[in-house]
Design a protein around this motif. Structure first.
Motif, PDB file in Angstrom:
ATOM      1  N   THR A  35       0.822  -1.216   0.000  1.00 61.07           N
ATOM      2  CA  THR A  35       0.000   0.000   0.000  1.00 61.07           C
ATOM      3  C   THR A  35       0.857   1.267   0.000  1.00 61.07           C
ATOM      4  OG1 THR A  35      -0.146  -0.180   2.423  1.00 61.07           O
ATOM      5  CG2 THR A  35      -1.969  -1.080   1.123  1.00 61.07           C
ATOM      6  N   SER A  36       2.047   1.196   0.582  1.00 68.37           N
ATOM      7  CA  SER A  36       2.936   2.357   0.612  1.00 68.37           C
ATOM      8  C   SER A  36       3.403   2.732  -0.788  1.00 68.37           C
ATOM      9  CB  SER A  36       4.151   2.073   1.503  1.00 68.37           C
ATOM     10  OG  SER A  36       3.742   1.774   2.824  1.00 68.37           O
ATOM     11  N   TYR A  37       3.369   1.768  -1.689  1.00 71.67           N
ATOM     12  CA  TYR A  37       3.723   2.028  -3.082  1.00 71.67           C
ATOM     13  C   TYR A  37       2.488   2.375  -3.908  1.00 71.67           C
ATOM     14  CZ  TYR A  37       8.272  -0.183  -2.123  1.00 71.67           C
ATOM     15  OH  TYR A  37       9.510  -0.493  -1.624  1.00 71.67           O
ATOM     16  N   TYR A  38       1.384   1.683  -3.638  1.00 72.96           N
ATOM     17  CA  TYR A  38       0.205   1.851  -4.478  1.00 72.96           C
ATOM     18  C   TYR A  38      -0.488   3.191  -4.270  1.00 72.96           C
ATOM     19  CZ  TYR A  38       0.654  -3.131  -5.537  1.00 72.96           C
ATOM     20  OH  TYR A  38       1.114  -4.343  -5.963  1.00 72.96           O
ATOM     21  N   ILE A  39      -0.443   3.727  -3.060  1.00 72.71           N
ATOM     22  CA  ILE A  39      -1.096   5.017  -2.803  1.00 72.71           C
ATOM     23  C   ILE A  39      -0.457   6.134  -3.634  1.00 72.71           C
ATOM     24  CG2 ILE A  39      -1.498   6.797  -1.064  1.00 72.71           C
ATOM     25  CD1 ILE A  39      -2.015   4.570   0.948  1.00 72.71           C
ATOM     26  N   PRO A  40       0.884   6.314  -3.589  1.00 69.03           N
ATOM     27  CA  PRO A  40       1.461   7.354  -4.459  1.00 69.03           C
ATOM     28  C   PRO A  40       1.282   7.047  -5.940  1.00 69.03           C
ATOM     29  CG  PRO A  40       3.182   6.126  -3.306  1.00 69.03           C
ATOM     30  CD  PRO A  40       1.890   5.734  -2.692  1.00 69.03           C
ATOM     31  N   ALA A  41       1.278   5.745  -6.303  1.00 68.75           N
ATOM     32  CA  ALA A  41       1.045   5.390  -7.704  1.00 68.75           C
ATOM     33  C   ALA A  41      -0.346   5.833  -8.137  1.00 68.75           C
ATOM     34  CB  ALA A  41       1.204   3.887  -7.901  1.00 68.75           C
ATOM     35  N   ALA A  42      -1.337   5.638  -7.270  1.00 71.02           N
ATOM     36  CA  ALA A  42      -2.705   6.063  -7.582  1.00 71.02           C
ATOM     37  C   ALA A  42      -2.797   7.584  -7.674  1.00 71.02           C
ATOM     38  CB  ALA A  42      -3.665   5.537  -6.522  1.00 71.02           C
ATOM     39  N   ALA A  43      -2.069   8.277  -6.801  1.00 73.63           N
ATOM     40  CA  ALA A  43      -2.077   9.745  -6.834  1.00 73.63           C
ATOM     41  C   ALA A  43      -1.491  10.259  -8.150  1.00 73.63           C
ATOM     42  CB  ALA A  43      -1.286  10.302  -5.651  1.00 73.63           C
ATOM     43  N   MET A  44      -0.402   9.639  -8.596  1.00 70.97           N
ATOM     44  CA  MET A  44       0.202  10.038  -9.864  1.00 70.97           C
ATOM     45  C   MET A  44      -0.744   9.736 -11.032  1.00 70.97           C
ATOM     46  SD  MET A  44       3.066  11.383  -9.069  1.00 70.97           S
ATOM     47  CE  MET A  44       4.170  11.445  -7.639  1.00 70.97           C
ATOM     48  N   ALA A  45      -1.434   8.597 -10.954  1.00 72.76           N
ATOM     49  CA  ALA A  45      -2.373   8.235 -12.018  1.00 72.76           C
ATOM     50  C   ALA A  45      -3.528   9.229 -12.082  1.00 72.76           C
ATOM     51  CB  ALA A  45      -2.905   6.826 -11.790  1.00 72.76           C
ATOM     52  N   ALA A  46      -4.016   9.646 -10.920  1.00 71.72           N
ATOM     53  CA  ALA A  46      -5.110  10.630 -10.896  1.00 71.72           C
ATOM     54  C   ALA A  46      -4.657  11.963 -11.484  1.00 71.72           C
ATOM     55  CB  ALA A  46      -5.591  10.818  -9.455  1.00 71.72           C
ATOM     56  N   ALA A  47      -3.445  12.384 -11.114  1.00 74.57           N
ATOM     57  CA  ALA A  47      -2.918  13.638 -11.662  1.00 74.57           C
ATOM     58  C   ALA A  47      -2.736  13.543 -13.172  1.00 74.57           C
ATOM     59  CB  ALA A  47      -1.583  13.981 -10.993  1.00 74.57           C
ATOM     60  N   LEU A  48      -2.278  12.390 -13.646  1.00 77.65           N
ATOM     61  CA  LEU A  48      -2.101  12.189 -15.083  1.00 77.65           C
ATOM     62  C   LEU A  48      -3.448  12.216 -15.800  1.00 77.65           C
ATOM     63  CD1 LEU A  48      -0.280  11.566 -17.492  1.00 77.65           C
ATOM     64  CD2 LEU A  48      -0.493   9.125 -16.914  1.00 77.65           C
ATOM     65  N   ALA A  49      -4.448  11.567 -15.225  1.00 77.24           N
ATOM     66  CA  ALA A  49      -5.776  11.559 -15.829  1.00 77.24           C
ATOM     67  C   ALA A  49      -6.334  12.979 -15.928  1.00 77.24           C
ATOM     68  CB  ALA A  49      -6.721  10.685 -15.008  1.00 77.24           C
ATOM     69  N   PHE A  50      -6.012  13.805 -14.943  1.00 76.95           N
ATOM     70  CA  PHE A  50      -6.464  15.196 -14.957  1.00 76.95           C
ATOM     71  C   PHE A  50      -5.803  15.982 -16.084  1.00 76.95           C
ATOM     72  CE2 PHE A  50      -6.021  19.624 -13.494  1.00 76.95           C
ATOM     73  CZ  PHE A  50      -7.351  19.940 -13.308  1.00 76.95           C
TER      74      PHE A  50
END
Length: 395
Positions: free
Chosen positions: A4-19
């Protein structure tokens, strides 16, 4: 660090990219936007594929023991290159020079990635290691060189970023400088990540066990570095956007008194539309400026230049500076024209006029200054007093 320590920042980056994707589609040729999206994509991929659960899954899917090692190292190299390319494009300069430097960094790290894959193919890693491959295979031929090569690439990128950011920070101020200093702090953690990894590998070469530096400390440093750097990249852009929006709304509010004065003669359908609450700041300001210009244009037949001259003379005699005196005279003439237009409800003078000159005979004025005069009640009253136009003069 757990998955989860890796997946949370990965999800944040994915959300920013989608934006950012819609903007990228509209402006694909913008090198800065492409660099931003590349950085977000590479950062998200690094965090996702570096997570131990993902490492195990990729190894099983490919059927190659430790296949994730060169994959993660290649992604780290790509992330390093994307950071350098983003900084080069962000700083700007001659387009050809920016493209040339960007291509050099991309080509350099492209060769770096190819060498990583070749060294992994030449080496032998029969035992799967999810978290400590760097130290476990620190003495294995070719794998040892691969590990040193990827750590060198990460360290060089971190040191280069710090050097470039520091040199640029000495030349700028405000939020941009703050953002650059935050990026430097983030890459200091990235450099510390490389140092911790190197220390653990060197310790293995010396027959000692400092594996905790690589297995426990280094991932924490990398995560902190990436997140701090992301803040540094985003902060100046967000703050500049907020500042621009604030200035636009400030201009919108400052034009309010002049707009309300002209609203007295606005057609009913225009007054009914007004300003929509969901409109952007830019659209609201544009609509208000358009309303004001349309109102001034419609008032042209009612402008009395004697009123303007008397108000200007009075303001200058009172010691007002020339620009402010001109604004006071313009405001007086506008107030006089509005009163004249209201006193001519059938628009007889308007219908008889075929002129299409600018809003004032003196040319376009600073609308904000004129509006500021109208906002100050005593000044506006004085101006309108000088501007009072006998009804007989209207007809």
């Amino acid at each position: 660090m757990q998955g989860t320590s890796y997946y949370i920042p990965a999800a944040a980056m994915a959300a920013a990219l989608a934006f950012k994707v819609p903007s990228l589609v509209r402006a694909w040729r913008d090198p800065l936007l492409r660099a931003v999206c590349a950085l977000l994509a590479m950062a998200g991929l690094v965090f996702f594929f570096a997570a131990p659960p993902t490492i195990a899954k990729v190894n099983r899917l490919t059927g190659v023991t430790n296949f994730s090692a060169p994959l993660v190292y290649a992604l780290l190299s790509g992330f390093s290159a994307s950071c350098l390319v983003l900084l080069v494009n962000w700083r700007g300069g001659p387009a050809e020079r920016t493209r040339r430097i960007s291509r050099r960094w991309i080509a350099g790290y492209g060769v770096h990635i190819v060498l990583l894959v070749v060294l992994f193919a030449l080496g032998d890693t029969p035992v799967e290691r999810l978290r400590d491959l760097d130290t476990y295979y620190a003495n294995t031929p070719y794998i040892r060189e691969m590990i040193v090569l990827y750590l060198t690439g990460v360290t060089v990128a971190g040191m280069t970023m710090n050097f470039l950011c520091w040199r640029w920070a000495l030349q700028v101020h405000g939020w941009l400088r703050t953002g650059l200093l935050i990026i430097m702090l983030g890459y200091t953690f990235n450099t510390a990540y490389g140092a911790a990894k190197f220390a653990a590998v060197f310790a293995r070469w010396a027959g000692k066990d400092w594996d905790a530096l690589s297995t426990d400390l280094a991932p924490i440093l990398a995560s902190l570095g990436a997140q701090i750097s992301a803040v540094g990249f985003c902060l100046p852009l967000v703050c500049q956007r907020l500042a621009d929006t604030w200035h636009i709304w400030a201009s919108y509010r400052q034009l309010g008194p002049l707009w309300r004065e002209l609203d007295k003669i606005a057609p009913a359908h225009v007054r009914a539309v007004g300003n929509l609450w969901w409109s952007s700041a830019e659209l609201s300001l544009t609509r208000r400026e358009s309303d004001i210009h349309d109102g001034l244009l419609s008032l042209h037949p009612y402008f009395d230049h004697d009123v303007h001259a008397r108000a200007l003379a009075a303001a200058v005699a009172a010691g007002t500076d020339p620009e402010q005196a001109q604004a006071m005279a313009d405001a007086a003439m506008v107030v006089s024209a509005v009163r004249a237009r209201v006193a001519d409800p059938e628009g007889k003078l308007l219908k008889s006029s075929d002129t299409a000159e600018s809003a004032t005979a003196e040319g376009t004025r600073d609308l904000v200054r004129i509006s500021a005069v109208l906002r100050e009640a005593p000044v506006a009253a004085a101006a309108s007093g000088h501007a009072a136009m006998p009804e007989s003069e209207v007809h």
